[in-house]
Enzyme design. Structure first.
Site, PDB file in Angstrom:
ATOM      1  N   GLY A   1       0.773  -1.237   0.000  1.00 58.47           N
ATOM      2  CA  GLY A   1       0.000   0.000   0.000  1.00 58.47           C
ATOM      3  C   GLY A   1       0.804   1.286   0.000  1.00 58.47           C
ATOM      4  CG  ASP A   2       3.360   4.564   1.646  1.00 57.07           C
ATOM      5  OD1 ASP A   2       3.430   5.148   0.543  1.00 57.07           O
ATOM      6  OD2 ASP A   2       3.686   5.104   2.725  1.00 57.07           O
ATOM      7  CB  VAL A   3       5.718   0.140  -2.935  1.00 58.39           C
ATOM      8  CG1 VAL A   3       7.094  -0.127  -3.520  1.00 58.39           C
ATOM      9  CG2 VAL A   3       5.085  -1.152  -2.447  1.00 58.39           C
TER      10      VAL A   3
ATOM     11  CB  THR B   1       3.945   8.516  -0.792  1.00 57.39           C
ATOM     12  OG1 THR B   1       4.053   7.987   0.527  1.00 57.39           O
ATOM     13  CG2 THR B   1       4.812   9.768  -0.892  1.00 57.39           C
TER      14      THR B   1
ATOM     15  CG  ASN C   1       7.897   3.162   3.354  1.00 56.28           C
ATOM     16  OD1 ASN C   1       8.347   3.805   4.306  1.00 56.28           O
ATOM     17  ND2 ASN C   1       6.639   3.278   2.963  1.00 56.28           N
TER      18      ASN C   1
END
Length: 254
Positions: A55-57, A95, A61
């Site tokens: 969900g937020d690659v 993001t 991260n």
């Protein structure tokens, strides 16, 4: 108390965008980081039950240890794969610059949303440019848009990081760029899976390490063997017979 592994090389984002003078990142290291990350995401998608969508690659991260081994982190936006419509999230998280356009329209996070975001990470690895450049004209702010336009007009080399621009590596770079383009397809169903992405990155790595490991069709093999035959005959007496149908690909006689 949670004890985390010490990560001396910080995040991929920091390594790419806050490089110290003289601390270049080789193409081989970038490839390894990409493959490590892709395999981690493929594991989440295919080896866990139920599957997990990150969900937020993004590069911030992806952590790098002392050997620059990549470790995917931060699962605050992650979800278990929904089994019905009622389980889909209704609030878009992630993001700006990495978000899957389909996810933003439908509010449905899928495995292909992670694939899109990973495609943006590949662009960072190839270009070392920011995902969003607020100082650029509006039509050029998005790195993914600039990249896709450059690919259309065969000007991808203009975006590449100077550190990896090399004639010998250009075939590898363009294969990675082509993979990134597939990941950034506007239609999620036409993007590869993370497992396919990881496998393709592995093939590209082997192409660089073992160029003779590339698959050739029979016509190409016959042409190559004919060249070998003529070169040998030109230097030695006797004859050489190349039998493409026999169990042994090359039979030599005198």
């Amino acid at each position: 108390m949670l004890v985390y592994e010490f990560i001396p090389n910080s995040t991929l984002f920091h390594r790419i965008h806050n490089k110290k003078q003289g601390s270049c990142i080789s193409l081989a290291t970038r490839q390894r980081i990409a493959q490590d990350s892709a395999e981690a995401l493929a594991y989440l998608h295919f080896s866990t039950s139920p599957s997990i969508f990150h969900g937020d690659v993004k590069s911030a991260n992806i952590l790098l240890d002392q050997n620059c081994t990549a470790k995917v982190s931060d699962f605050g936006a992650s979800i278990l794969a929904p089994t019905d419509e009622a389980q889909f999230v209704t609030l878009v998280q992630g993001t700006y610059g990495y978000l899957d356009p389909e996810y933003m329209q439908s509010c449905k996070l899928t495995d292909k949303s992670d694939v899109y975001s990973f495609g943006v990470v590949l662009l960072e690895l190839l270009t070392s440019k920011p995902v969003i450049d607020f100082d650029a004209p509006e039509e050029e702010r998005s790195l993914s848009s600039r990249f896709l336009c450059a690919m259309e007009v065969n000007k991808m080399q203009d975006l590449l990081d100077n550190e990896i621009k090399c004639e010998d590596d250009m075939e590898v770079i363009m294969k990675i760029a082509k993979l990134a383009k597939e990941c950034l397809n506007m239609k999620g169903e036409q993007r590869p899976t993370m497992k396919e992405v990881a496998e393709e990155l592995d093939r590209i790595k082997k192409l660089k390490q073992h160029p003779w490991g590339v698959e050739y069709n029979p016509e190409e093999i016959e042409t190559l063997l004919d060249e070998v035959y003529h070169n040998i005959v030109g230097e030695h007496s006797g004859y050489f017979h190349i039998d493409m149908e026999a169990e042994e690909s090359i039979a030599v006689g005198r």
